[in-house]
Structure formats: structure tokens, C-alpha cells
Write a protein that holds these residues in place. Structure first.
Motif, PDB file in Angstrom:
ATOM      1  N   UNK A 241       3.899   2.345   7.355  1.00  0.00           N
ATOM      2  CA  UNK A 241       2.445   2.307   7.279  1.00  0.00           C
ATOM      3  C   UNK A 241       1.952   0.922   7.678  1.00  0.00           C
ATOM      4  N   UNK A 242       0.673   0.864   8.000  1.00  0.00           N
ATOM      5  CA  UNK A 242       0.071  -0.412   8.386  1.00  0.00           C
ATOM      6  C   UNK A 242      -0.206  -1.304   7.181  1.00  0.00           C
ATOM      7  N   UNK A 243      -0.416  -0.704   6.024  1.00  0.00           N
ATOM      8  CA  UNK A 243      -0.765  -1.456   4.820  1.00  0.00           C
ATOM      9  C   UNK A 243       0.378  -1.361   3.822  1.00  0.00           C
ATOM     10  N   UNK A 244       0.666  -2.442   3.105  1.00  0.00           N
ATOM     11  CA  UNK A 244       1.764  -2.397   2.120  1.00  0.00           C
ATOM     12  C   UNK A 244       1.373  -1.586   0.896  1.00  0.00           C
ATOM     13  N   UNK A 245       2.379  -1.090   0.202  1.00  0.00           N
ATOM     14  CA  UNK A 245       2.144  -0.374  -1.050  1.00  0.00           C
ATOM     15  C   UNK A 245       1.742  -1.350  -2.150  1.00  0.00           C
ATOM     16  N   UNK A 246       0.834  -0.960  -3.024  1.00  0.00           N
ATOM     17  CA  UNK A 246       0.485  -1.860  -4.146  1.00  0.00           C
ATOM     18  C   UNK A 246       1.630  -1.925  -5.144  1.00  0.00           C
ATOM     19  N   UNK A 247       1.694  -3.050  -5.868  1.00  0.00           N
ATOM     20  CA  UNK A 247       2.761  -3.201  -6.850  1.00  0.00           C
ATOM     21  C   UNK A 247       2.520  -2.259  -8.023  1.00  0.00           C
ATOM     22  N   UNK A 248       3.610  -1.814  -8.617  1.00  0.00           N
ATOM     23  CA  UNK A 248       3.542  -0.868  -9.730  1.00  0.00           C
ATOM     24  C   UNK A 248       3.443  -1.602 -11.061  1.00  0.00           C
ATOM     25  N   UNK A 249       4.190  -2.682 -11.221  1.00  0.00           N
ATOM     26  CA  UNK A 249       4.177  -3.461 -12.467  1.00  0.00           C
ATOM     27  C   UNK A 249       3.340  -4.717 -12.293  1.00  0.00           C
ATOM     28  N   UNK A 250       2.652  -5.086 -13.365  1.00  0.00           N
ATOM     29  CA  UNK A 250       1.868  -6.313 -13.353  1.00  0.00           C
ATOM     30  C   UNK A 250       2.732  -7.537 -13.610  1.00  0.00           C
ATOM     31  N   UNK A 251       2.086  -8.694 -13.628  1.00  0.00           N
ATOM     32  CA  UNK A 251       2.825  -9.939 -13.820  1.00  0.00           C
ATOM     33  C   UNK A 251       3.453 -10.021 -15.200  1.00  0.00           C
ATOM     34  N   UNK A 252       2.805  -9.441 -16.209  1.00  0.00           N
ATOM     35  CA  UNK A 252       3.371  -9.480 -17.552  1.00  0.00           C
ATOM     36  C   UNK A 252       4.657  -8.657 -17.631  1.00  0.00           C
TER      37      UNK A 252
END
Length: 430
Positions: A241-252
Motif C-alpha cells: 500500500x501507499x500508506x503505512x499501517x497505524x501502530x496497534x500498541x501505544x507507547x505505554x
């Protein structure tokens, strides 16, 4: 030849039960007569393989010159065979190419590299892949992904009926034989399900920013402890895809992985079943050019029986999915962030594996490229294994004791499995 004729006549007169007892001093004659009875097969199937001839040792005595028949240009009994120097062509012929010894190749290195390819059958399966990639395993898919397919706006019209028709097309209709093979119907079913998911492009325009690619070669290199590892080879169907997948886990949640202790499988070595090579090149290549308009890996689709010469067990099949998903994420992280250790924005790649009935779902998030030690931030993987799409797809009913146990046709369809398939497909497009 009177002796031979008398012997044959005596043999024919002896009854069949007593022919095996003609020899009283061993079983040589009995086995010899028994071998004559194989009239229906050829000699190459019944005869023993002759042992390899041992080359004669050439004795060289210093100060003595062997007399050969080289000057006479023909064989002479009593004279030794001449030894000629190896003839080398003054041109390159690929049909008669001989590779040099490994230690003479330009890419030879003293430090070995352990290679994982598409036919590697890792003994410990997913446990071994978790240690090699410094990853924390989480059972089940993330709840925020599963909620994508529950919304009526993200569902396909007449979804269950169309999915069942896709299964019937793969199992019953797409063949001229009595029933299609496993390799054929698993591939047909996967393409049918992807086609159904693509019908949502009118309501989700981001789906049009994707493309499918296959037969691409991946190469990813990393260090784990003191050893060097590499993933090389061709894997399944890749959706870019042209756009990356969003992250599933947050920084915490990513920070909490530092307290996770990796599971070991001592005394088994982590490098077991990996190919050990000394001729290699350290590289990270996604298989596409730098100006490729679809640079981000979205989902990898694997077929369990795609390679008939290499059949992996389910645990080893999931390990293969794991390693190639990690390899695609690692290559993308090197291209985006370079030598950065802990990634500011994690790289997420998904994977789906199937054998035509049972599905494996995986979501991998690469949080760090510092894989040398066991401490610090870990990567994360969500795995939902052995999810059945349906129970049976029978061309003929299964009847036992005059009772129909399984009727003909499709039985036991489970719509929640396709909902997970659709949720991974819609990830990043909603």
C-alpha cells in the motif's frame, strides 16, 4: 550341454515347497532361486545396487618416473594411465561452469550466517521465532481490529451468502474433475475472499491505494547475540500500500514490553534447522526498487500447500509466517529510520495463512531493531491460530452404518472467521 539340461529338469521336477531346501549348506541357492520368480518387474527394481568402486590409490615414489602410454596415444597393457592437466576454456560456457571452492569466493567470510528461507522447518516453531526476533507473543487479535468488521458500514451486502458461494466455487465448481486438489481450491478460495473484500472500495477509497505482488525476493539481516541471521527467499502473496499501517500498541504498552522475559528452549540451540553458510552478503532488500509507489507492506498471504516439494506442519507453517512478516517489517524500518534502535513510529505488518479451510491470523509490530540482547524493548505479535472457516465441504455424503453423518455440500460455515479476515483487510482503510 547335458549337465545343464539335467539340472534344469531336476529343478522342474522338485515341488515348489521343497525348492527352497535344495541347499543344505546355506541360503545362497534358495535366495538365488527365489530371485528368479520376479517375472513381473524389471531387473532394475529387483537387483541390488552395485557398490561404488573404490578408486585405486596412486603410489608415487620419489625419484621414479612412471612409464605411461601417453606418447602412444592408445591403451597399452602393463603401462600406467597418464595424468593430463585440467583443460580450461578460454571462453565462458554456462553449461560447463564449475564453481570455485567456498573459501576462494569473494563473499566468503569466516563468521557464519544462519539463513531462514521459505523451506525451513524450525524444530521449535513459533517459540524459536519469538527468540530469534526478540518478540512478545499475545494470543488473539487486537480488539480494535476485530471491531472494524462489526460495524454494518464495513460489511459486504449479503456477506454470509456471498462468502459461502465463494467457498462452494473453490471446492465444487472450479474444476472439471470429481473434486479439486488442495493446492487448487486453497488458492481459489483466497483469491475469492480477496475479491469480495475489494468490493468495498466504493465506500472505502483507501483500498484503491493498494496492489498485490508475488514472487518477490526478500533479504533481511540482523544480529542476535553473537550470531548473524538472515531471512532470504520468496514467500506468499504480498499486499502493498501507499500508506503505512497505524501502530496497534501505544507507547505505554510498548514500554511495558521491557519487563517481558523471553522464553528459552535450552538445551536446543536457537539456530537448529537453519542453514549455516559462509558465503553471504549482509543486505536489507524488500525486493522492490526504491521508487516503487507502493513501498509499505500491508498483509502477507500464505498458502500451506503452495510448495508441493516442501510440506510444513502447522507449527512450522506459523513460524514461517512469523519470520517473513518480521523480515518485511525489518527491511522497511531500515529504509525509513536507518540505524535507529528504538523506532519513533513502530512498523506494523499483517499475515494470513490458510490451507483452504483453517486460517491463521497474525499482526506483527516492530518496536525496535536492537535485537542483540534480551533486555530492553521487545517487539509484539498477535496470533490467532487454527480458526476454521467451515467444518466440511463434501462432494458426496459421508454415510456410516446406513446413517448420513455429513451431508453433501457445505456444512458448518462460521461467519466470525471471515469477519477476522475482513477486519485485517480493512485495517488502515477505515
Amino acid at each position: 550341454m547335458p549337465f545343464i539340461s539335467v539340472y534344469v529338469s531336476i529343478y522342474l521336477l522338485v515341488p515348489l515347497r521343497s525348492r527352497g531346501r535344495l541347499s543344505t549348506h546355506g541360503g545362497a541357492m534358495a535366495s538365488h532361486l527365489q530371485a528368479r520368480r520376479h517375472f513381473a518387474v524389471s531387473r532394475c527394481l529387483t537387483a541390488k545396487v552395485p557398490p561404488e568402486r573404490k578408486p585405486r590409490e596412486r603410489v608415487e615414489i620419489p625419484g621414479l618416473e612412471m612409464v605411461t602410454y601417453g606418447e602412444r596415444m592408445h591403451y597399452v597393457p602393463g603401462l600406467s594411465k597418464p595424468v593430463h592437466p585440467q583443460w580450461e576454456r578460454d571462453y565462458k560456457d554456462p553449461r560447463h561452469y564449475r564453481s570455485p571452492p567456498a573459501h576462494e569466493m569473494p563473499l566468503y567470510k569466516e563468521k557464519p550466517c544462519y539463513v531462514y528461507n521459505q523451506r525451513t522447518s524450525a524444530l521449535e516453531g513459533v517459540r524459536q521465532a519469538l527468540w530469534l526476533t526478540k518478540t512478545k507473543l499475545i494470543c488473539g487479535l487486537p480488539p480494535q481490529l476485530l471491531s472494524l468488521a462489526e460495524s454494518p458500514a464495513n460489511q459486504i451486502p449479503d456477506q454470509d451468502e456471498r462468502v459461502q458461494n465463494a467457498i462452494k466455487h473453490a471446492r465444487f465448481w472450479d474444476t472439471t474433475e470429481e473434486r479439486p486438489g488442495k493446492e487448487k481450491y486453497s488458492n481459489t478460495l483466497l483469491l475469492n475472499l480477496l475479491h469480495l473484500c475489494a468490493t468495498l472500495q466504493s465506500s472505502h477509497p483507501a483500498i484503491g491505494r493498494r496492489i498485490l505482488a508475488e514472487k518477490y525476493s526478500l533479504a533481511a539481516t540482523w544480529k542476535r547475540g553473537e550470531d548473524l541471521f538472515q531471512i532470504r527467499g520468496q514467500n506468499g502473496l504480498l499486499q502493498n500500500c501507499m500508506d503505512p499501517l497505524p501502530e496497534v500498541s501505544g507507547k505505554q504498552e510498548v514500554g511495558d514490553t521491557a519487563d517481558h522475559v523471553l522464553e528459552t528452549f535450552y538445551p536446543v540451540s536457537p539456530t537448529i534447522d537453519l542453514q549455516k553458510v559462509n558465503v553471504y552478503k549482509e543486505m536489507n532488500c524488500s525486493g522492490f526498487r526504491g521508487d516503487y509507489p507502493y513501498p509499505h507492506a500491508h498483509t502477507l498471504y500464505f498458502l500451506e500447500g503452495a510448495d508441493p516439494r516442501c510440506k510444513l506442519r502447522p507449527e512450522q507453517f506459523r513460524a514461517k509466517m512469523f519470520m517473513f512478516t518480521f523480515g518485511n517489517a525489518l527491511v522497511r524500518a531500515h529504509n525509513l529510520y536507518g540505524p535507529q534502535r528504538v523506532l519513533d513510529r513502530p512498523v506494523t505488518v499483517q499475515a494470513v495463512g490458510t490451507n483452504g479451510r483453517i486460517f491463521q491470523f497474525m499482526v506483527f509490530q516492530l518496536n525496535t531493531t536492537d535485537l542483540s540482547g534480551d533486555d530492553g524493548i521487545k517487539n509484539q505479535v498477535w496470533l490467532d491460530e487454527d480458526v476454521e472457516l467451515y467444518d466440511f465441504a463434501k462432494v458426496r455424503p459421508l454415510i456410516k452404518k446406513k446413517q448420513v453423518k455429513v451431508p453433501a455440500g457445505l456444512a458448518g460455515y462460521k461467519p466470525e472467521t471471515f469477519s477476522k479476515f475482513l477486519a485485517l483487510y480493512l485495517h488502515g482503510a477505515v
